[in-house]
Enzyme design. Structure first.
Site, short mmCIF file in Angstrom:
data_model
loop_
_atom_site.label_atom_id
_atom_site.label_comp_id
_atom_site.label_asym_id
_atom_site.label_seq_id
_atom_site.Cartn_x
_atom_site.Cartn_y
_atom_site.Cartn_z
CG ASP A 258 -2.16 -0.68 1.11
OD1 ASP A 258 -2.60 -0.84 -0.03
OD2 ASP A 258 -2.74 -1.07 2.14
CD GLU B 231 2.91 -1.06 4.63
OE1 GLU B 231 3.19 -0.37 5.65
OE2 GLU B 231 1.75 -1.41 4.35
CD GLN C 188 -0.05 -4.38 9.42
OE1 GLN C 188 0.58 -3.58 10.12
NE2 GLN C 188 -1.05 -4.00 8.65
C1 GLC Z 1 -2.04 -4.02 5.23
C2 GLC Z 1 -3.21 -4.04 4.28
C3 GLC Z 1 -2.91 -4.89 3.06
C4 GLC Z 1 -1.59 -4.51 2.45
C5 GLC Z 1 -0.48 -4.54 3.47
C6 GLC Z 1 0.84 -4.06 2.91
O1 GLC Z 1 -1.91 -5.26 5.83
O2 GLC Z 1 -4.37 -4.55 4.90
O3 GLC Z 1 -3.93 -4.75 2.11
O4 GLC Z 1 -1.33 -5.40 1.40
O5 GLC Z 1 -0.83 -3.71 4.55
O6 GLC Z 1 0.81 -2.72 2.55
#
Ligand code: GLC
Length: 800
Positions: free
Chosen positions: A494, A637, A690
């Site tokens: 994202d 990210e 996550q």
């Molecule tokens: C979050 C979002 C997912 C995305 C990920 C990486 O987990 O829910 O859709 O792919 O982030 O950005």
């Protein structure tokens, strides 16, 4: 440092040190009602929608942490001392009171021993009922009669999360309560069906419906005014903030036990009366626990592994299955991190989740797949975030009214405006759906599904097969100057927006989607189309390999101005996990490049706690690259150990036959193995999170955001399909494991299309991959054809 242990016999995680560094959560309910609860009974309850139909209130990101919740207070009337069965909110010193929390599959139990009293509170939502049940048992272990009062406490919400948090000018004057005959009724007057109840299986000695009367406005849940005084005032009101407190006074003799059952449910007096009646005999509740247990047992029996690694058995048989299933049930927006302000389904997340537990939940996964098919536009991209009810056909809409009508106007897009344009389309969203559909057909054998007709979000309709074609055609068309798929709004990452450039990841996902479509075309006899797809694959593989190979690994993409991302020429973000894993996993890379790409991941991205998303981290904002450069180094990210794509690498390693490395990676990310490192991990050892802070962050190794992450589903899929290597195919069950060479073998019981396969894999030559001999019911075979007899079969696999 450890705070608890796995109880394999009971499928529970037992927390015996409750002063955890953060909330350890669980999800109760398997249908329309769900409670998210933590280890100290904090949490919230919702019906169908965590945003629009929130029953109990939650103060997210606040101090004290994660309150209020489902609290039971016990007061000793001799000296006025009181405690809660869960450690919080009263928080007795841990050297004076003993607390244990057990999180199980759809049940959580709090236990406490304090001053000669032993008490437990078990929370669950029985199948078929829309009520959270608090099952409270108190035993007097002292040698004298005790004069006790027991108080319940839950705080009601104004249903709609934003209104509950901001807009009090209506809600404060529209929420009302009343009490009749042992039942508290909560009413949100501006809603037609805005009733909830709180009742019990006993005659209460007092009640309180008004929050501020119970707590006192200068007190907290830790020292409520009502507990200080020992009696409830019996207030109710039209307007204000409401709670559910019932008082029960008890003379408990030495050795005596009492069981009190409370019901917090959806509906009015009728529903309250019915549930009270149903469970007036506690044996009925015990029966409901049995039904819930069987619900999970049936799933566990679809795939049960016995391997040399407890960290595989415990997680795959119980916790990772559970996490993956919960994601399919409740999607991603109900946690302590996402507290319900967003709702609906994220296209890509749901498309991936729906692929992971088809063996254990075919109906649930199909339902999600259909919702996604209906949210696909006729040009082949998906609506990134949507409410399934938006795209229901008219005849099904009738009973799916908008769940909530706000008294203050909250505009909801109507008709065509729900369908966003290309500007908001994510380039990867629908590409995840093609493999999920194919996986569904392979698992269930339901080939008719491909012919079923579903509408497109913007009008018109087509068969499932046509939907798949549209998805592929869309991505084949949306290519940029380098011949690579456009990144559009974003791809899976994202935060890597590429400023509107091109995405290598999406190109590899397209390759994989075409492979899946081609298999389907061959299977259904659409041979000329399959041939076209074959040619497309050859062309695509040539062009991707020509444009994206960077010498030692694959690029991640190009920005709009043509700047390469993920190259040795960059100073930051030289290598990214996603494109390299998918180059291999899609089959687009040849053997040599596959090996080199995975070696590069190993060398540059692997850590003892999992694989980082990219390295070196970005330290300077660069909006051409994207938002990723504005996330702190080592978090999210930007170079964290982002869990979701880790299993892509395990799977890719298995494709190459590297079972040692696949398992080494599994072990590094798997929370089970961090049970004794909670001072570092913080989060629960039974749930993937996550992300984990990467090595460039001061909190390196700390895990964030449990349960609601694609890593649950993907970890389950990668272990079952790639490491243990049991994959459904159109007409057969493939068994092709890729395991550490030191393993002697493993066993799996696998249900497939009604038959049960008792699979025993032996590894006498200590290889990582390869099959020397395959026996079905004692007879040597080349493949295990799907047996249609509903019986048990033995499969013996000798690796070598
Ligand atoms: C979050 C979002 C997912 C995305 C990920 C990486 O987990 O829910 O859709 O792919 O982030 O950005």
């Amino acid at each position: 440092m450890r705070y608890g242990h796995f109880d394999e016999d009971n499928n529970e995680y037992v927390i015996d040190r409750v002063d955890l560094p953060t909330s350890w959560t669980n999800y109760l309910g398997v249908e329309d009602m769900c409670a998210v609860v933590n280890h100290t009974a904090g949490g919230y309850l919702f019906y169908k929608s965590p945003e629009y139909h929130r029953i109990t209130r939650f103060r997210g990101n606040a101090i004290p942490m994660d309150r209020p919740g489902d609290y039971i207070y016990i007061r000793d009337n001799e000296d006025g001392d009181y405690f809660s069965i869960s450690w919080q909110p009263v928080g007795k010193p841990l050297d004076e009171a003993k607390y244990t929390t057990r999180h199980g599959m759809s049940v959580t139990t709090y236990e406490c021993e304090y001053k000669g009293l032993k008490a437990s509170e078990k929370l669950s939502i029985p199948i078929g009922d829309n009520a959270l049940i608090w099952d409270v048992v108190i035993t007097n272990q002292s040698d004298r009669t005790r004069d006790l009062s027991v108080f319940s406490y839950a705080e009601f919400s104004y249903h709609h999360v934003p209104i509950d948090n901001q807009n009090f000018q209506m809600s404060l004057y529209c929420a009302g309560s009343e009490y009749n005959d042992g039942t508290i009724l909560y009413d949100l007057f501006y809603e037609e069906e805005g009733y909830q109840y709180f009742t019990s299986n006993f005659e209460p000695d007092g009640f309180e419906c008004m929050r501020d009367e119970f707590i006192g406005i200068y007190n907290t849940e830790s020292n409520p005014k009502a507990l200080e005084s020992g009696a409830l005032g019996g207030h109710f009101e039209k307007g204000g903030n409401h709670c559910a407190s019932l008082q029960k006074n008890l003379e408990l003799k030495a050795g005596e036990t009492v069981r009190l059952i409370y019901f917090l449910g959806e509906g009015g007096y009728d529903e309250a009366g019915a549930i009270r009646k149903k469970y007036s005999d506690p044996a009925k509740l015990d029966e409901a626990y049995g039904i819930l247990k069987k619900f999970w047992k049936d799933k566990q029996q679809c795939f049960a592994v016995k391997s040399p690694e407890k960290g595989i058995d415990t997680m795959i048989n119980t916790w990772t299955l559970y996490q993956a299933e919960i994601n399919v049930m409740f999607s991603r927006f109900a946690s302590f991190i996402e507290v319900g302000g967003r709702t609906g389904l994220g296209y890509r997340d749901t498309a991936q989740d729906a692929m992971t537990v088809i063996a254990t939940n075919p109906e649930g996964c199909k339902k999600r797949i259909v919702e996604l098919l209906r949210a696909l536009t006729s040009s082949g991209y998906g609506i990134h975030l949507f409410e399934p009810r938006w795209f229901l056909p008219e005849e099904e809409k009738e009973n799916k009214k908008k769940p909530f009508k706000s008294p203050t106007v909250i505009p909801e897009p109507e008709g065509a405006s729900k369908v966003h344009g290309l500007d908001d389309a994510c380039s990867d969203d629908a590409l995840w759906l093609v493999p999920s559909i194919v996986e569904y057909v392979k698992e269930t054998g339901d080939t008719e599904f491909l012919k079923e007709e579903y509408g497109y979000a913007d009008g018109g309709s087509g068969s499932v097969y046509e939907h798949m074609k549209k998805i592929v055609q869309f991505s084949l068309k949306e290519v940029g100057d380098n011949g690579i798929c456009k990144g559009l709004r974003a791809d899976w990452n994202d935060c890597l927006n590429l400023g509107g450039g091109e995405s290598a990841l999406v190109s590899f996902l397209l390759y994989r989607a075409i492979v899946c479509l081609k298999e389907t075309a061959i299977f259904t006899g659409d041979i000329s189309f399959a041939k076209e797809l074959s040619e497309e694959l050859t062309r695509l593989s040539e062009s991707l390999n020509k444009t994206l190979w960077d010498g030692n690994w694959y690029l991640r993409g190009f920005t709009k101005s043509g700047k390469k991302i993920g190259t040795k020429e960059n100073r930051e973000g030289q290598i990214h996990l996603e494109s390299n894993a998918w180059a291999v996993l899609s089959g687009a890379a040849d053997a040599n490049r596959s090996e080199r790409a995975l070696d590069a991941i190993h060398e540059r991205l692997a850590t003892p706690y999992g694989i980082m998303l990219n390295a070196p981290v970005y330290t300077e904002p660069d909006d051409e690259v994207g938002f990723i450069t504005r996330v702190y180094p080592g978090l999210k990210e930007n170079g964290s150990i982002f869990s979701h794509p880790n299993p892509w690498v395990w799977s890719a390693e298995c494709r190459l036959g590297n079972g040692n490395r696949a398992f080494e990676y599994y072990r590094s990310l798997c929370p089970y193995y961090q049970n004794d490192s909670i001072e570092m991990r913080w989060a629960e050892p039974y749930s993937y999170c996550q992300f984990i802070s990467g090595k460039d962050h001061t909190t390196y190794g700390r895990a964030h955001h449990p349960f609601m992450t694609g890593s649950g589903g993907w970890a389950y899929f990668a272990v079952t399909h790639y490491i243990l290597g049991i994959q459904p195919n159109f007409n057969e069950l493939i068994v092709d494991p890729c395991i550490p060479d030191e393993w002697n073998g493993f066993e799996v019981t696998r249900k497939f299309r009604g038959a049960t396969y008792n699979i025993r894999v032996k590894n006498p030559y200590h290889v990582q991959k390869g099959i020397k001999r395959l026996l079905l019911d004692g007879i040597q075979v080349d493949r295990i054809e799907a047996q249609a007899d509903g019986r048990e079969h033995t499969v013996e696999v000798v690796m070598g």
